[in-house]
Design a protein around this motif. Structure first.
Motif, PDB file in Angstrom:
ATOM      1  N   VAL A  23      61.480  27.327  70.244  1.00 40.88           N
ATOM      2  CA  VAL A  23      62.452  27.998  69.379  1.00 40.88           C
ATOM      3  C   VAL A  23      62.603  27.300  68.025  1.00 40.88           C
ATOM      4  N   PRO A  24      62.798  25.981  67.974  1.00 40.17           N
ATOM      5  CA  PRO A  24      62.948  25.340  66.656  1.00 40.17           C
ATOM      6  C   PRO A  24      61.744  25.547  65.742  1.00 40.17           C
TER       7      PRO A  24
ATOM      8  N   MET B 119      61.821  29.089  64.347  1.00 37.13           N
ATOM      9  CA  MET B 119      62.876  29.218  63.345  1.00 37.13           C
ATOM     10  C   MET B 119      62.458  28.549  62.031  1.00 37.13           C
TER      11      MET B 119
ATOM     12  N   ALA C 154      59.933  30.806  60.235  1.00 40.48           N
ATOM     13  CA  ALA C 154      60.582  31.959  59.601  1.00 40.48           C
ATOM     14  C   ALA C 154      61.362  31.528  58.367  1.00 40.48           C
ATOM     15  N   ALA C 155      62.078  30.419  58.453  1.00 39.06           N
ATOM     16  CA  ALA C 155      62.856  29.930  57.308  1.00 39.06           C
ATOM     17  C   ALA C 155      61.938  29.631  56.126  1.00 39.06           C
TER      18      ALA C 155
ATOM     19  N   GLU D 156      67.789  32.981  60.620  1.00 42.86           N
ATOM     20  CA  GLU D 156      67.534  31.985  61.665  1.00 42.86           C
ATOM     21  C   GLU D 156      68.413  32.240  62.886  1.00 42.86           C
ATOM     22  N   LEU D 157      69.678  32.587  62.668  1.00 43.13           N
ATOM     23  CA  LEU D 157      70.567  32.910  63.785  1.00 43.13           C
ATOM     24  C   LEU D 157      70.067  34.130  64.557  1.00 43.13           C
TER      25      LEU D 157
ATOM     26  N   LEU E 240      66.983  35.273  64.671  1.00 48.85           N
ATOM     27  CA  LEU E 240      65.741  34.930  65.357  1.00 48.85           C
ATOM     28  C   LEU E 240      66.010  34.097  66.599  1.00 48.85           C
ATOM     29  N   GLU E 241      66.910  33.151  66.502  1.00 52.39           N
ATOM     30  CA  GLU E 241      67.233  32.342  67.680  1.00 52.39           C
ATOM     31  C   GLU E 241      67.736  33.228  68.812  1.00 52.39           C
TER      32      GLU E 241
ATOM     33  N   VAL F  50      56.393  36.062  65.562  1.00 51.33           N
ATOM     34  CA  VAL F  50      57.391  36.035  64.496  1.00 51.33           C
ATOM     35  C   VAL F  50      56.654  36.267  63.196  1.00 51.33           C
TER      36      VAL F  50
ATOM     37  N   TYR G 127      59.746  40.722  64.704  1.00 54.29           N
ATOM     38  CA  TYR G 127      59.737  40.001  65.970  1.00 54.29           C
ATOM     39  C   TYR G 127      59.126  40.891  67.040  1.00 54.29           C
TER      40      TYR G 127
END
Length: 139
Positions: free
Chosen positions: A21-22, A25, A28-29, A46-47, A49-50, A71, A80
């Protein structure tokens, strides 16, 4: 799914595992920042996507699995995709929580889907060729 199939310039495949997950994220960021989105919009993405990742992994796949998630970023659109069973977060799942209830009376479930709906601009869902695909236009 690859760049040629989707037309998405920034696209990566990640394992459907919580420890990925990190990295998803961060990817994507980086792509959204390169696309010129403001830091606040990137943080909202980011929220979102998480939440999508955790839902796929925990609910769609039943936990860490050997499956993948994809992603992508196309301009101001967060893309996604997963190969979990069909699930449209726009029409399925628990109802959104009642904002009038105190926190200790809220039922578990539905908050993440509400987050996806509220933090994104236009949200589109499609199920095709065994894949759930969600595209969120960020604003």
């Amino acid at each position: 799914m690859d760049k040629k199939e989707t037309g998405i310039a920034h696209l990566l495949r990640f394992p459907a595992r919580l420890d990925a997950v990190p990295g998803a994220m961060a990817f994507a960021a980086m792509a959204l920042t390169q696309a010129g989105l403001a830091p606040g919009v990137v943080a909202r993405a980011e929220l979102i996507l998480e939440e999508l990742l955790r839902n796929s992994i925990l609910h769609g796949y039943g936990g860490d699995s050997t499956h993948d998630v994809w992603v992508g970023v196309r301009g101001t659109v967060l893309c996604y995709e997963d190969a979990a069973p069909p699930f449209n977060p726009l029409t399925e799942g628990p109802p959104p929580p009642d904002p009038g209830l105190p926190p200790d009376e809220l039922q578990v479930g539905g908050v993440g889907l509400l987050l996806i709906r509220q933090l994104g601009g236009a949200v589109a869902y499609a199920y095709s060729a065994g894949h759930n695909r969600i595209e969120i236009t960020l604003q």
